[in-house]
Design an enzyme around this catalytic site. Structure first.
Site, PDB file in Angstrom:
ATOM      1  N   ARG A  10       0.676 -10.212   8.074  1.00 50.76           N
ATOM      2  CA  ARG A  10       2.056 -10.198   8.576  1.00 50.76           C
ATOM      3  C   ARG A  10       2.267  -9.389   9.849  1.00 50.76           C
ATOM      4  NH1 ARG A  10       4.985 -10.450   2.719  1.00 50.76           N
ATOM      5  NH2 ARG A  10       3.818 -12.275   2.130  1.00 50.76           N
TER       6      ARG A  10
ATOM      7  N   ARG B 243      15.210  -4.449  -2.056  1.00 44.51           N
ATOM      8  CA  ARG B 243      13.877  -4.524  -2.662  1.00 44.51           C
ATOM      9  C   ARG B 243      13.939  -5.067  -4.079  1.00 44.51           C
ATOM     10  NH1 ARG B 243      13.112  -4.531   1.438  1.00 44.51           N
ATOM     11  NH2 ARG B 243      12.511  -2.997   2.966  1.00 44.51           N
TER      12      ARG B 243
ATOM     13  N   HIS C  93      -6.854 -13.577  11.023  1.00 40.60           N
ATOM     14  CA  HIS C  93      -5.991 -12.426  10.738  1.00 40.60           C
ATOM     15  C   HIS C  93      -6.621 -11.095  11.133  1.00 40.60           C
ATOM     16  CE1 HIS C  93      -3.034 -14.969   8.969  1.00 40.60           C
ATOM     17  NE2 HIS C  93      -3.867 -15.434   8.070  1.00 40.60           N
TER      18      HIS C  93
ATOM     19  N   LYS D 158       1.727   7.552   3.453  1.00 44.02           N
ATOM     20  CA  LYS D 158       1.080   6.239   3.535  1.00 44.02           C
ATOM     21  C   LYS D 158       0.371   6.020   4.870  1.00 44.02           C
ATOM     22  CE  LYS D 158       5.033   4.422   0.941  1.00 44.02           C
ATOM     23  NZ  LYS D 158       6.137   3.447   0.940  1.00 44.02           N
TER      24      LYS D 158
ATOM     25  N   PRO E 279       0.829  -1.191   0.000  1.00 46.41           N
ATOM     26  CA  PRO E 279       0.000   0.000   0.000  1.00 46.41           C
ATOM     27  C   PRO E 279       0.870   1.250   0.000  1.00 46.41           C
ATOM     28  CG  PRO E 279      -0.872  -1.595   1.530  1.00 46.41           C
ATOM     29  CD  PRO E 279       0.459  -2.088   1.109  1.00 46.41           C
ATOM     30  N   GLU E 280       0.726   2.022  -1.036  1.00 45.75           N
ATOM     31  CA  GLU E 280       1.483   3.253  -1.182  1.00 45.75           C
ATOM     32  C   GLU E 280       0.467   4.387  -1.298  1.00 45.75           C
ATOM     33  OE1 GLU E 280       4.392   2.737  -4.325  1.00 45.75           O
ATOM     34  OE2 GLU E 280       4.360   0.578  -4.033  1.00 45.75           O
TER      35      GLU E 280
END
Length: 282
Positions: A119, A271, A100, A54, A2-3
């Site tokens: 995560r 990355r 989750h 963000k 998500p940006e």
DNA sequence: CTAGGATCCTGTCAGC
DNA sequence: TGCTGACAGGATCCTA
């Protein structure tokens, strides 16, 4: 993942669904994710949702805000009377209220805001509204595209650093909001190799890259963001930018522009980095 | 100052 | 089939 475009899309959804609701309770299942005192937001009415790069700030009428940093796999999903939609993406692993779901914010009128995060990298932080812009992460953010990142400022940032240009684009303290997907695509669009030292860009390349950054972010917002990993919008549905990837995630595939080379994948700053060796020369 | 690595997490996938 | 290990990645922290 998500940006800026993904978080902007979530912000628009939350503003549509949450504003006017009162928080009646907070259930915390995974304490590490929730920072601060949940009682500070109970009984607060949601006034507004803001975005800083963000990060989201859900502002209440009692002087407190919830800062939401969803990082890689965080999801903020609303269910309630302000929403007709009932379909949930299969990217909401475990479903709503499942394994989750780590925080459940209960609202009046039977509505709920779920925080899911496979995560567990994301954080929800309770903070006073008047301290949001001076809190650690937000205060350090660099200028943001479409907001205070002008071409002039962009040029000055780029020409002052010898670090590889892709790392400058992704450095939140230099430029706010750009992450891996849009950095890769903007560089491809501008035909600039990701490893080029930032200060080696010509004035023309600087301008081209600036425009490319805005172009890919705009496309991202228009398509509702990239649901590549587990990003979903505030109603639990997927965005479509992944159907428009220019370089990101296209390793081994033919370059869509020149058709003379395959998109290469390397590692840069830890990355995944994608570029066309023919269009983007060092 | 910058560069590089480790850290936090778990689903996915390759290899045996 | 089932196990093991590598990998992905935003931001932070630590060391060189």
């Amino acid at each position: 993942m998500p940006e800026l475009p993904e978080v902007e899309t979530i912000k628009r959804g939350l503003n549509r669904y949450l504003v006017g609701h009162k928080i009646v309770g907070v259930d915390i299942r995974y304490p590490k994710i929730f920072v601060g005192n949940p009682r500070d937001i109970e009984d607060g009415k949601i006034k507004n949702v803001r975005r800083f790069a963000k990060v989201l700030s859900i502002d209440l009428d009692n002087g407190y805000s919830v800062l939401a940093q969803i990082k890689l796999t965080g999801q903020l999903i609303y269910r309630g009377p302000n929403l007709k939609e009932t379909n949930i993406s299969k990217k909401v692993f475990g479903g709503l209220g499942g394994k989750h779901t780590h925080v459940i914010i209960r609202l009046d009128k039977g509505a709920v805001l779920y925080y899911n995060d496979v995560r567990k990298f994301g954080r929800l932080k309770v903070i006073k509204t008047n301290e949001v812009t001076t809190s650690g992460f937000v205060e350090k953010l660099g200028p943001e595209p479409f907001l205070d990142l002008t071409l002039e400022i962009f040029k000055s940032i780029v020409s002052k650093n010898k670090t590889p240009i892709k790392l400058i684009l992704m450095d939140q303290e230099k430029i706010g909001g750009v992450g891996n997907i849009y950095a890769n695509d903007a560089l491809w669009l501008a035909k600039i190799h990701p490893k080029r030292p930032a200060n080696s860009l010509s004035p023309l390349e600087q301008t081209k890259l600036f425009k490319s950054v805005e172009e890919v972010l705009k496309k991202g917002i228009e398509t509702g963001g990239a649901s590549e990993l587990s990003y979903v919008t505030a109603d639990g549905t997927e965005g479509k930018y992944q159907e428009h990837f220019l370089a990101y995630g296209r390793g081994g595939k033919s370059c869509e522009r020149c058709h003379k080379a395959k998109v290469e994948k390397i590692k840069l700053g830890g990355r995944g980095t994608y570029f066309c060796p023919n269009c983007q020369k060092l």
